[in-house]
Scaffold this motif. Structure first.
Motif, PDB file in Angstrom:
ATOM      1  N   PRO A 171       0.803  -1.224   0.000  1.00 36.97           N
ATOM      2  CA  PRO A 171       0.000   0.000   0.000  1.00 36.97           C
ATOM      3  C   PRO A 171       0.838   1.278   0.000  1.00 36.97           C
ATOM      4  N   ALA A 172       2.020   1.232   0.631  1.00 36.50           N
ATOM      5  CA  ALA A 172       2.862   2.429   0.722  1.00 36.50           C
ATOM      6  C   ALA A 172       3.835   2.554  -0.446  1.00 36.50           C
ATOM      7  N   GLY A 173       3.899   1.549  -1.319  1.00 35.37           N
ATOM      8  CA  GLY A 173       4.842   1.597  -2.434  1.00 35.37           C
ATOM      9  C   GLY A 173       6.286   1.442  -2.011  1.00 35.37           C
ATOM     10  N   VAL A 174       6.525   0.678  -0.945  1.00 41.68           N
ATOM     11  CA  VAL A 174       7.874   0.451  -0.417  1.00 41.68           C
ATOM     12  C   VAL A 174       8.376  -0.919  -0.878  1.00 41.68           C
ATOM     13  N   MET A 175       9.613  -0.983  -1.347  1.00 40.41           N
ATOM     14  CA  MET A 175      10.176  -2.268  -1.745  1.00 40.41           C
ATOM     15  C   MET A 175      10.501  -3.096  -0.509  1.00 40.41           C
ATOM     16  N   GLN A 176      10.150  -4.378  -0.556  1.00 39.80           N
ATOM     17  CA  GLN A 176      10.427  -5.286   0.565  1.00 39.80           C
ATOM     18  C   GLN A 176      11.350  -6.390   0.074  1.00 39.80           C
ATOM     19  N   MET A 177      12.463  -6.574   0.757  1.00 45.19           N
ATOM     20  CA  MET A 177      13.463  -7.583   0.391  1.00 45.19           C
ATOM     21  C   MET A 177      13.687  -8.484   1.600  1.00 45.19           C
ATOM     22  N   SER A 178      13.210  -9.717   1.532  1.00 47.29           N
ATOM     23  CA  SER A 178      13.326 -10.633   2.663  1.00 47.29           C
ATOM     24  C   SER A 178      14.461 -11.619   2.470  1.00 47.29           C
ATOM     25  N   CYS A 179      15.179 -11.854   3.547  1.00 49.43           N
ATOM     26  CA  CYS A 179      16.243 -12.868   3.517  1.00 49.43           C
ATOM     27  C   CYS A 179      15.717 -14.250   3.817  1.00 49.43           C
ATOM     28  N   CYS A 180      14.560 -14.315   4.497  1.00 50.26           N
ATOM     29  CA  CYS A 180      14.248 -15.565   5.188  1.00 50.26           C
ATOM     30  C   CYS A 180      12.762 -15.891   5.246  1.00 50.26           C
ATOM     31  N   SER A 181      12.061 -15.680   4.162  1.00 51.67           N
ATOM     32  CA  SER A 181      10.648 -16.054   4.084  1.00 51.67           C
ATOM     33  C   SER A 181      10.472 -16.972   2.887  1.00 51.67           C
ATOM     34  N   SER A 182       9.922 -18.155   3.108  1.00 49.25           N
ATOM     35  CA  SER A 182       9.961 -19.173   2.052  1.00 49.25           C
ATOM     36  C   SER A 182       8.606 -19.668   1.574  1.00 49.25           C
ATOM     37  N   SER A 183       7.511 -19.193   2.146  1.00 45.38           N
ATOM     38  CA  SER A 183       6.192 -19.708   1.787  1.00 45.38           C
ATOM     39  C   SER A 183       5.884 -19.513   0.307  1.00 45.38           C
ATOM     40  N   THR A 184       5.271 -20.519  -0.306  1.00 39.58           N
ATOM     41  CA  THR A 184       4.864 -20.403  -1.703  1.00 39.58           C
ATOM     42  C   THR A 184       3.664 -19.479  -1.862  1.00 39.58           C
ATOM     43  N   ALA A 185       3.075 -19.049  -0.753  1.00 37.81           N
ATOM     44  CA  ALA A 185       1.962 -18.097  -0.834  1.00 37.81           C
ATOM     45  C   ALA A 185       2.403 -16.778  -1.458  1.00 37.81           C
TER      46      ALA A 185
ATOM     47  N   THR B 255       4.583 -16.482  -3.888  1.00 37.29           N
ATOM     48  CA  THR B 255       4.606 -16.725  -5.326  1.00 37.29           C
ATOM     49  C   THR B 255       3.205 -16.569  -5.901  1.00 37.29           C
ATOM     50  N   ALA B 256       2.227 -17.158  -5.226  1.00 38.02           N
ATOM     51  CA  ALA B 256       0.836 -17.053  -5.689  1.00 38.02           C
ATOM     52  C   ALA B 256       0.374 -15.601  -5.697  1.00 38.02           C
ATOM     53  N   LEU B 257       0.755 -14.861  -4.656  1.00 41.46           N
ATOM     54  CA  LEU B 257       0.355 -13.457  -4.571  1.00 41.46           C
ATOM     55  C   LEU B 257       0.959 -12.652  -5.719  1.00 41.46           C
ATOM     56  N   ALA B 258       2.218 -12.913  -6.023  1.00 37.15           N
ATOM     57  CA  ALA B 258       2.882 -12.210  -7.126  1.00 37.15           C
ATOM     58  C   ALA B 258       2.249 -12.569  -8.460  1.00 37.15           C
ATOM     59  N   GLU B 259       1.916 -13.846  -8.636  1.00 37.82           N
ATOM     60  CA  GLU B 259       1.284 -14.286  -9.882  1.00 37.82           C
ATOM     61  C   GLU B 259      -0.072 -13.630 -10.089  1.00 37.82           C
ATOM     62  N   GLU B 260      -0.718 -13.287  -8.984  1.00 39.65           N
ATOM     63  CA  GLU B 260      -2.018 -12.603  -9.063  1.00 39.65           C
ATOM     64  C   GLU B 260      -1.865 -11.096  -9.248  1.00 39.65           C
ATOM     65  N   GLY B 261      -0.604 -10.617  -9.316  1.00 42.88           N
ATOM     66  CA  GLY B 261      -0.360  -9.192  -9.509  1.00 42.88           C
ATOM     67  C   GLY B 261      -0.571  -8.347  -8.274  1.00 42.88           C
ATOM     68  N   LYS B 262      -0.529  -8.983  -7.097  1.00 40.26           N
ATOM     69  CA  LYS B 262      -0.854  -8.259  -5.866  1.00 40.26           C
ATOM     70  C   LYS B 262       0.366  -7.789  -5.081  1.00 40.26           C
ATOM     71  N   THR B 263       1.573  -7.996  -5.622  1.00 39.86           N
ATOM     72  CA  THR B 263       2.763  -7.484  -4.943  1.00 39.86           C
ATOM     73  C   THR B 263       3.302  -6.222  -5.616  1.00 39.86           C
ATOM     74  N   ASP B 264       2.733  -5.851  -6.753  1.00 42.60           N
ATOM     75  CA  ASP B 264       3.146  -4.646  -7.502  1.00 42.60           C
ATOM     76  C   ASP B 264       4.633  -4.635  -7.840  1.00 42.60           C
ATOM     77  N   GLY B 265       5.249  -5.822  -7.910  1.00 43.45           N
ATOM     78  CA  GLY B 265       6.672  -5.896  -8.230  1.00 43.45           C
ATOM     79  C   GLY B 265       7.582  -5.397  -7.132  1.00 43.45           C
ATOM     80  N   LEU B 266       7.044  -5.244  -5.911  1.00 43.48           N
ATOM     81  CA  LEU B 266       7.810  -4.683  -4.788  1.00 43.48           C
ATOM     82  C   LEU B 266       8.421  -5.760  -3.899  1.00 43.48           C
ATOM     83  N   TRP B 267       8.126  -7.027  -4.169  1.00 47.52           N
ATOM     84  CA  TRP B 267       8.537  -8.118  -3.286  1.00 47.52           C
ATOM     85  C   TRP B 267       9.683  -8.920  -3.891  1.00 47.52           C
ATOM     86  N   PHE B 268      10.731  -9.129  -3.100  1.00 40.81           N
ATOM     87  CA  PHE B 268      11.856  -9.979  -3.477  1.00 40.81           C
ATOM     88  C   PHE B 268      12.286 -10.771  -2.244  1.00 40.81           C
TER      89      PHE B 268
END
Length: 424
Positions: free
Chosen positions: A121-135, A137-150
């Motif tokens: 919602p804030a348009g902030v990039m999030q870069m996680s070292c240690c989160s592995s859930s396939t959820a 991936t599903a969220l990104a495939e649905e276009g709900k991460t706005d390309g901000l998640w790595f």
């Protein structure tokens, strides 16, 4: 005074003025700072080294002159591995500190609500070292991460598959699964159960473990009724220790498969090596590459010990890639602009750069000329797919008297081949 004298005097004055301006500009550049946020579990023993590794990267970048000529300040807040605490910490960093980049969190159950309610919602990039859930991936495939998640950590699919492989290699025919009742635990618990069954191994029980219960005796007794040959534990040290103690006290088997969340000195000491001699751990791993070896050597020199804890190499790469992307995006870039610059940092055709101060300096020069770099980091040459995911090799490990002993290394090709075989 002659005309020539006047000109000389004026030129000298202008020279002094320009020199003063140059000094002032240099001072201003040195005095400016840029903030990055970090939401990491510093209140747990295995979380502190993850945060310390991230700060080490910040120190290296500042030694190289900072990001866009500004010193980097990492504003760190403790999540306590608690979703509510994590969200509150992230909101403070975004709303009060105005960070364009957020490092973290550890645990998918903490990272997910931060991503959906704070960073996207804030348009902030999030870069996680240690989160592995396939959820994710599903969220990104649905276009709900706005390309901000790595994330620099491979999905739970890798650890689940290797955990099933351990059971197969040990000849265990019946396995009970204990999983933490959050996004990460539910995900890996479901995946490992499916992988075990794909190998013809019976899953006698899948038991959810909630935080902060006074006892896990009922859960242990329920799983024991199926008389499994082994147990799989996707838990964190506190509830993992409590669950194993109950399990052992009821006469349960000491054959165990441990997710990397239990790769913890706290867990080993609290359970005791007498009960962990046949506990087999899994984790993703760095490739056998020069850059990974260089990270181990540099970490040893910095912290007077090897990087044995979970997520340390991943934390290093997550932080360095984020700061390189900030440099590539330019001063005062938004979170979206920084996220869009990540491909310039991990370009297979880019200029190779090392994971250290010298590499950052070299990357700065390449970016200034409009080029891209191929970051060679602690986990190798990092590549993100369209969903912000990476793949990785894996290891099987055991607790030793002095730390973690690697038992088996599986290359990326080995991992991919085994996971493909499970799908047939």
């Amino acid at each position: 005074m002659t005309k020539t004298g006047n000109l000389l005097r004026t030129g000298a004055a202008m020279g002094l003025a320009l020199a003063a301006m140059s000094v002032a500009d240099t001072a201003a550049a040195q005095e400016c700072s840029v903030k990055v946020g970090a939401v990491l579990p510093t209140s747990v023993d295995w979380g502190r080294p993850i945060a310390e590794t991230a700060q080490w990267v910040v120190d290296q970048v500042n030694e190289a002159g900072g990001v866009n000529d500004c010193q980097v300040e990492m504003v760190l807040r403790d999540t306590q591995v608690d979703p509510k605490v994590g969200v509150d910490a992230a909101k403070a960093l975004v709303d009060l500190d105005g960070v364009p980049v957020l490092l973290g969190a550890v645990s998918s159950g903490v990272s997910m609500p931060i991503l959906t309610s704070v960073t996207v919602p804030a348009g902030v990039m999030q870069m996680s070292c240690c989160s592995s859930s396939t959820a994710f991936t599903a969220l990104a495939e649905e276009g709900k991460t706005d390309g901000l998640w790595f994330r620099t950590f491979a999905t739970t699919g890798v650890q689940a598959a290797v955990g099933a492989k351990v059971a197969q290699d040990q000849g265990w025919k019946k396995v009970a699964v204990f999983y933490k009742n959050d996004d990460w635990g539910q995900d890996i618990g479901k995946l490992v159960a499916a992988d075990l069954e794909a190998l013809g191994i019976e899953v006698t029980a899948s038991v959810a473990i909630n935080d902060a219960q006074p006892s896990y005796r009922a859960e242990a007794a329920s799983a024991l009724s199926g008389q499994p040959d082994a147990i799989y534990l996707a838990l964190y040290p506190n509830e993992g220790t409590a669950t194993v103690r109950e399990w052992i006290s009821l006469g349960g088997t000491q054959n165990m498969i441990l997710a990397n969340s239990l790769k913890s000195e706290e867990f080993r000491e609290n359970v005791g090596m007498d009960y962990l001699s046949n506990a087999w751990g899994t984790d993703t791993a760095s490739p056998r590459a020069d850059s990974a070896t260089a990270f181990v050597d540099a970490y040893q020199a910095r912290f007077d010990g090897p990087p044995n804890g979970p997520g340390l190499a991943n934390s290093y790469d997550a932080t360095m890639i984020a700061l390189l992307a900030m440099e590539a995006a330019g001063k005062d870039a938004t979170g979206a602009e920084i996220a869009a610059a990540v491909p310039r940092v991990t370009d297979p055709a880019g200029t190779p750069v090392t994971a250290d101060s010298a590499g950052f300096t070299q990357a700065r020069e390449v970016f200034a000329e409009g080029g891209s770099v191929m970051y060679q980091g602690a986990t190798g040459n990092v590549r993100f797919d369209a969903n912000g995911d990476v793949s990785a090799p894996a290891v099987v490990w055991k607790f030793g008297e002095a730390g973690i002993d690697e038992v088996e290394y599986l290359s990326l090709d080995d991992v991919d081949a085994f996971m493909s075989a499970l799908q047939k």
